[in-house]
Design an enzyme around this catalytic site. Structure first.
Site, PDB file in Angstrom:
ATOM      1  N   HIS A  90       0.886  -1.169   0.000  1.00  0.00           N
ATOM      2  CA  HIS A  90       0.000   0.000   0.000  1.00  0.00           C
ATOM      3  C   HIS A  90       0.921   1.216   0.000  1.00  0.00           C
ATOM      4  O   HIS A  90       2.003   1.165   0.597  1.00  0.00           O
ATOM      5  CB  HIS A  90      -0.829   0.099   1.277  1.00  0.00           C
ATOM      6  CG  HIS A  90      -1.684  -1.076   1.604  1.00  0.00           C
ATOM      7  ND1 HIS A  90      -1.205  -2.201   2.203  1.00  0.00           N
ATOM      8  CD2 HIS A  90      -3.015  -1.262   1.455  1.00  0.00           C
ATOM      9  CE1 HIS A  90      -2.194  -3.053   2.397  1.00  0.00           C
ATOM     10  NE2 HIS A  90      -3.309  -2.513   1.954  1.00  0.00           N
ATOM     11  N   ASP A  94       2.351   1.957   3.366  1.00  0.00           N
ATOM     12  CA  ASP A  94       3.292   1.000   3.971  1.00  0.00           C
ATOM     13  C   ASP A  94       4.716   1.461   3.760  1.00  0.00           C
ATOM     14  O   ASP A  94       5.584   1.215   4.596  1.00  0.00           O
ATOM     15  CB  ASP A  94       3.224  -0.392   3.317  1.00  0.00           C
ATOM     16  CG  ASP A  94       1.856  -1.002   3.336  1.00  0.00           C
ATOM     17  OD1 ASP A  94       1.075  -0.663   4.238  1.00  0.00           O
ATOM     18  OD2 ASP A  94       1.562  -1.820   2.434  1.00  0.00           O
TER      19      ASP A  94
HETATM   20  C1  XUL Z   1      -7.291  -6.662   4.461  1.00  0.00           C
HETATM   21  C2  XUL Z   1      -6.533  -7.029   3.255  1.00  0.00           C
HETATM   22  C3  XUL Z   1      -5.700  -5.961   2.645  1.00  0.00           C
HETATM   23  C4  XUL Z   1      -5.646  -6.012   1.164  1.00  0.00           C
HETATM   24  C5  XUL Z   1      -4.938  -4.851   0.523  1.00  0.00           C
HETATM   25  O1  XUL Z   1      -8.046  -7.670   4.967  1.00  0.00           O
HETATM   26  O2  XUL Z   1      -6.570  -8.148   2.825  1.00  0.00           O
HETATM   27  O3  XUL Z   1      -4.420  -6.051   3.184  1.00  0.00           O
HETATM   28  O4  XUL Z   1      -5.036  -7.175   0.718  1.00  0.00           O
HETATM   29  O5  XUL Z   1      -5.445  -3.640   0.890  1.00  0.00           O
END
Ligand code: XUL
Ligand code: CO
Length: 437
Positions: free
Chosen positions: A99, A102
């Site tokens: 993300h 992150d």
């Molecule tokens: C949350 C989840 C996230 C997504 C990306 O449950 O799975 O980490 O994979 O936003």
């Protein structure tokens, strides 16, 4: 300088090895069903669980010992990049996922936040070049910051919607810069807590509008990643709009977005939706929308997203069975959206966890390939549906039957005979394959 001085390069040593830092089943270059294991599995490390978070839960603060945590701010973000690539290379994982938040901290303004991001993206790009590690997907975190309290694409606040759009625009630019193969939308807070204050129709229309804008912008800048939506039924909101594969496919169909999206399916999300992981894969596969996987496992006794590393061999085998039947994952891969337990706080645990997950999937791949080669389930299914290949069944399948014709048939067919589904026998055969591989 090493962030994991106690961990050597991980190599394949075979099932009899008792080296805790070796693969027992994952042999990257071994050919299985026509491709190398590496090509089939396309593993990815999830930056957030492995580099960014530290083991906090609702009852306690973080426990993880991470030597890069001696830094703060942008220095911490930079140290994480070094640690990330050391870990990824030592694990022989070809991809990673992140993300935006992150990898770099938020600044005081969106402009400053984007500048932070640019600095880290440039550093990541250098490491990708020198190591050959690639970006499976990136995504925008539109759920952590308090501004997203009412959602992002489904917020009631147009200013927040605009902020989310700006964040996605930047995410697409970052994805293009780093050659991301996919771009993910997980609806972090795209859902609702109560219908008493919710205009569901407007929220869903707006979400579709945002996706359409993302497609248009990706086309404009020539970013050819596969767009993926990651279904989840609940958590953090009580009801998430992308509830499961079937719900998400209906959304994509309704809004005419089906041609540009596929699904990123996650095992623990399937559990929360009351499905097996293989059910979710089968639904997506039937629609040609199986895109990528977030590999983890939940706990059948807990009602939340525990994101454990996947070690259940039945699940990995049946998952890889669906992947092989799909002809692979295309641009997608297997991302370990999984975290070490709070009590597994030593840096070495990150390696043990990934090795366990990679070996579980490697084993699943090998067993699934043999099951398919021997047509174990195909033969059983073919026999079970034989009645639809001849006589009245064939007429039904070919669309030639009417209610009147079927009534005529039923009236003269007094003795209906059913055959056993042989479920226990098939489960025993699955065990035989698992134990003999
Ligand atoms: C949350 C989840 C996230 C997504 C990306 O449950 O799975 O980490 O994979 O936003
Ligand atoms: Co996920």
């Amino acid at each position: 300088m090493s962030y994991f001085p106690n961990v050597p390069q991980i190599e394949y040593e075979g099932a009899r090895s008792n080296n805790e830092f070796a693969f027992k089943h994952y042999e990257p270059e071994r050919i299985v069903a026509g491709k190398t294991m590496k090509e089939h599995l396309r593993f990815a490390v999830a930056y957030w669980h492995t580099l960014t978070t530290g083991g906090a839960d609702p009852f306690g603060t973080g426990t993880a010992i991470r030597s890069w945590d001696r830094f703060t701010g942008m220095d911490l973000a930079k140290a994480r990049v070094e640690a990330a690539f050391e870990l990824i290379v030592k694990l022989k994982v070809p991809y990673f996922c992140f993300h935006d938040r992150d990898i770099a901290p938020e600044g005081d303004t969106l402009r400053e936040t984007n500048r932070n991001l640019d600095t880290i993206v440039a550093l990541i790009k250098e490491h990708m070049k020198s190591t050959g590690v690639k970006l499976l997907w990136n995504t925008a975190n539109m759920f952590t910051h308090p501004r997203f309290v009412h959602g992002a694409g489904t917020t009631n606040n147009a200013d927040v919607y605009a902020y989310a759009a700006a964040q996605i625009k930047k995410g697409l630019e970052v994805g293009k810069e780093l050659g991301a193969e996919n771009y993910v939308f997980w609806g972090g807070r795209e859902g609702y807590e109560t219908l008493l204050n919710t205009d569901m129709a407007l929220e869903l229309d707006n979400l579709a509008r945002l996706y359409r804008m993302a497609i248009d912008y990706a086309d404009e800048i020539g970013f050819d990643a596969q767009f993926l939506i990651e279904p989840k039924p609940k958590e953090p909101t009580k009801h998430q709009y992308d509830f499961d594969a079937a719900t998400t496919i209906a959304f994509l169909q309704h809004y005419g977005l089906k041609d540009r999206f596929k699904l990123n399916l996650e095992a623990n999300h399937a559990t929360l939706a009351g499905h097996t992981f293989e059910h979710e894969l089968r639904v997506a596969r039937m629609h040609g929308l199986l895109g990528s996987l977030d590999a983890n496992q939940g706990d059948m006794l807990l009602g939340w997203d525990t994101d454990e590393f996947p070690t259940d061999l039945y699940a990995t085998t049946l998952t890889m069975y669906e992947v092989l039947q799909n002809g692979g994952l295309g641009k997608g891969g297997i991302n370990f959206d999984a975290k070490v337990r709070r009590a597994s706080f030593e840096p070495e645990d990150l390696f043990h966890a990934h090795i366990a997950g990679m070996d579980a999937y490697a084993k699943g791949l090998k067993v699934a390939a043999r099951l398919i080669e021997d047509r174990v389930f195909e033969n059983a299914i073919e026999r079970r549906y034989a009645s639809f290949r001849e006589g009245i069944g064939k007429e039904i399948v070919e669309g030639k039957a009417t209610l009147a014709a079927l009534e005529r048939y039923a009236l003269q067919n007094d003795a209906i005979v059913n055959a056993s589904g042989r479920q226990e026998r098939l489960k025993a055969v699955l065990n035989d394959y698992l134990l003999s591989e």
